[in-house]
Design a protein around this motif. Structure first.
Motif, PDB file in Angstrom:
ATOM      1  N   PRO A  59       0.810  -1.229   0.000  1.00  0.00           N
ATOM      2  CA  PRO A  59       0.000   0.000   0.000  1.00  0.00           C
ATOM      3  C   PRO A  59       0.842   1.277   0.000  1.00  0.00           C
ATOM      4  O   PRO A  59       0.453   2.280  -0.602  1.00  0.00           O
ATOM      5  CB  PRO A  59      -0.836  -0.107   1.274  1.00  0.00           C
ATOM      6  CG  PRO A  59      -0.875  -1.556   1.586  1.00  0.00           C
ATOM      7  CD  PRO A  59       0.438  -2.107   1.118  1.00  0.00           C
ATOM      8  N   LEU A  60       1.999   1.235   0.655  1.00  0.00           N
ATOM      9  CA  LEU A  60       2.883   2.403   0.637  1.00  0.00           C
ATOM     10  C   LEU A  60       3.397   2.654  -0.771  1.00  0.00           C
ATOM     11  O   LEU A  60       3.394   3.787  -1.259  1.00  0.00           O
ATOM     12  CB  LEU A  60       4.069   2.200   1.584  1.00  0.00           C
ATOM     13  CG  LEU A  60       3.768   2.107   3.066  1.00  0.00           C
ATOM     14  CD1 LEU A  60       5.040   1.802   3.850  1.00  0.00           C
ATOM     15  CD2 LEU A  60       3.142   3.381   3.567  1.00  0.00           C
ATOM     16  N   LYS A 109      -5.254  12.826   0.730  1.00  0.00           N
ATOM     17  CA  LYS A 109      -5.989  11.839   1.530  1.00  0.00           C
ATOM     18  C   LYS A 109      -5.423  10.437   1.312  1.00  0.00           C
ATOM     19  O   LYS A 109      -5.256   9.675   2.270  1.00  0.00           O
ATOM     20  CB  LYS A 109      -7.475  11.875   1.164  1.00  0.00           C
ATOM     21  CG  LYS A 109      -8.314  10.908   1.970  1.00  0.00           C
ATOM     22  CD  LYS A 109      -9.771  11.004   1.581  1.00  0.00           C
ATOM     23  CE  LYS A 109     -10.589   9.973   2.348  1.00  0.00           C
ATOM     24  NZ  LYS A 109     -11.998  10.018   1.959  1.00  0.00           N
ATOM     25  N   VAL A 110      -5.106  10.094   0.069  1.00  0.00           N
ATOM     26  CA  VAL A 110      -4.513   8.779  -0.226  1.00  0.00           C
ATOM     27  C   VAL A 110      -3.194   8.621   0.522  1.00  0.00           C
ATOM     28  O   VAL A 110      -2.941   7.595   1.155  1.00  0.00           O
ATOM     29  CB  VAL A 110      -4.315   8.592  -1.752  1.00  0.00           C
ATOM     30  CG1 VAL A 110      -3.464   7.363  -2.050  1.00  0.00           C
ATOM     31  CG2 VAL A 110      -5.663   8.489  -2.460  1.00  0.00           C
ATOM     32  N   LEU A 111      -2.348   9.651   0.469  1.00  0.00           N
ATOM     33  CA  LEU A 111      -1.057   9.600   1.150  1.00  0.00           C
ATOM     34  C   LEU A 111      -1.225   9.544   2.673  1.00  0.00           C
ATOM     35  O   LEU A 111      -0.505   8.823   3.363  1.00  0.00           O
ATOM     36  CB  LEU A 111      -0.210  10.810   0.753  1.00  0.00           C
ATOM     37  CG  LEU A 111       0.272  10.815  -0.693  1.00  0.00           C
ATOM     38  CD1 LEU A 111       0.782  12.195  -1.088  1.00  0.00           C
ATOM     39  CD2 LEU A 111       1.336   9.752  -0.917  1.00  0.00           C
ATOM     40  N   HIS A 112      -2.197  10.278   3.186  1.00  0.00           N
ATOM     41  CA  HIS A 112      -2.459  10.264   4.628  1.00  0.00           C
ATOM     42  C   HIS A 112      -2.986   8.893   5.058  1.00  0.00           C
ATOM     43  O   HIS A 112      -2.524   8.323   6.056  1.00  0.00           O
ATOM     44  CB  HIS A 112      -3.451  11.371   4.989  1.00  0.00           C
ATOM     45  CG  HIS A 112      -3.863  11.354   6.419  1.00  0.00           C
ATOM     46  ND1 HIS A 112      -3.025  11.754   7.439  1.00  0.00           N
ATOM     47  CD2 HIS A 112      -5.019  10.979   7.013  1.00  0.00           C
ATOM     48  CE1 HIS A 112      -3.645  11.624   8.588  1.00  0.00           C
ATOM     49  NE2 HIS A 112      -4.852  11.159   8.360  1.00  0.00           N
ATOM     50  N   ASN A 113      -3.939   8.346   4.316  1.00  0.00           N
ATOM     51  CA  ASN A 113      -4.513   7.042   4.655  1.00  0.00           C
ATOM     52  C   ASN A 113      -3.490   5.919   4.572  1.00  0.00           C
ATOM     53  O   ASN A 113      -3.588   4.928   5.297  1.00  0.00           O
ATOM     54  CB  ASN A 113      -5.710   6.732   3.760  1.00  0.00           C
ATOM     55  CG  ASN A 113      -6.919   7.592   4.089  1.00  0.00           C
ATOM     56  OD1 ASN A 113      -6.981   8.221   5.142  1.00  0.00           O
ATOM     57  ND2 ASN A 113      -7.876   7.629   3.186  1.00  0.00           N
ATOM     58  N   ALA A 114      -2.489   6.071   3.702  1.00  0.00           N
ATOM     59  CA  ALA A 114      -1.432   5.063   3.585  1.00  0.00           C
ATOM     60  C   ALA A 114      -0.399   5.199   4.706  1.00  0.00           C
ATOM     61  O   ALA A 114       0.474   4.342   4.854  1.00  0.00           O
ATOM     62  CB  ALA A 114      -0.741   5.182   2.226  1.00  0.00           C
ATOM     63  N   GLY A 115      -0.503   6.260   5.501  1.00  0.00           N
ATOM     64  CA  GLY A 115       0.426   6.464   6.608  1.00  0.00           C
ATOM     65  C   GLY A 115       1.694   7.191   6.222  1.00  0.00           C
ATOM     66  O   GLY A 115       2.641   7.241   6.997  1.00  0.00           O
ATOM     67  N   ARG A 146       5.861  11.438   7.213  1.00  0.00           N
ATOM     68  CA  ARG A 146       6.245  10.555   8.308  1.00  0.00           C
ATOM     69  C   ARG A 146       7.537   9.851   7.889  1.00  0.00           C
ATOM     70  O   ARG A 146       7.503   8.971   7.027  1.00  0.00           O
ATOM     71  CB  ARG A 146       5.154   9.544   8.594  1.00  0.00           C
ATOM     72  CG  ARG A 146       3.870  10.186   9.105  1.00  0.00           C
ATOM     73  CD  ARG A 146       2.837   9.169   9.459  1.00  0.00           C
ATOM     74  NE  ARG A 146       3.297   8.436  10.637  1.00  0.00           N
ATOM     75  CZ  ARG A 146       2.830   7.243  10.976  1.00  0.00           C
ATOM     76  NH1 ARG A 146       1.911   6.652  10.259  1.00  0.00           N
ATOM     77  NH2 ARG A 146       3.284   6.628  12.053  1.00  0.00           N
ATOM     78  N   PRO A 147       8.672  10.225   8.470  1.00  0.00           N
ATOM     79  CA  PRO A 147       9.950   9.643   8.053  1.00  0.00           C
ATOM     80  C   PRO A 147       9.989   8.121   8.149  1.00  0.00           C
ATOM     81  O   PRO A 147      10.600   7.460   7.314  1.00  0.00           O
ATOM     82  CB  PRO A 147      10.969  10.263   9.012  1.00  0.00           C
ATOM     83  CG  PRO A 147      10.309  11.467   9.579  1.00  0.00           C
ATOM     84  CD  PRO A 147       8.828  11.205   9.534  1.00  0.00           C
TER      85      PRO A 147
END
Length: 124
Positions: free
Chosen positions: A35-36, A81-87, A103-104
């Motif tokens: 997913p990342l 949103k996609v990037l946020h939901n993927a963490g 998020r490093p």
């Protein structure tokens, strides 16, 4: 499965995976990292991550990101949103604006797949 090959979760919830060129990846590791990679596999999202990471203090306001693209605000918001939901991104609401930071540990999980020592052995 050997102890060294088991999925090791960091405090952030991202797996610490063996490099692709090292021992084989477990099914669980592949399912967690996919997913990342999928979230990053879009030119707009890659640029967004780059813009945010290179922003002052390692963050950027959504109001500043919209002007960098010839896309609607709704489309930019969708990608964020996609990037946020993927963490991959953290979001902090400040008044009417949302600020994003990379998020490093998420990028480290991806970067570890391509570790330099393993790649150097393959090229030697």
């Amino acid at each position: 499965m050997h102890r060294a090959e088991e999925k090791i979760m960091s405090e952030s919830g991202f797996a610490c995976c063996t490099p692709l060129t090292g021992t084989s990846m477990s099914t669980e590791q592949a399912e967690q990292i996919a997913p990342l990679l999928k979230a990053l596999a879009d030119p707009v999202r890659l640029r967004l991550v780059s813009l945010i990471a290179s922003g002052e203090g390692g963050e950027a306001c959504v109001c500043d990101l919209n002007g960098a693209f010839e896309l609607t605000q709704a489309t930019i918001s969708h990608h964020l949103k996609v990037l946020h939901n993927a963490g991959i991104l953290d979001r902090d609401k400040r008044g009417v604006w949302a600020y994003y930071a990379v998020r490093p540990e998420a990028l480290s999980a991806v970067a570890n797949l391509f570790s330099a020592p393993a790649l150097m052995r393959a090229g030697a």
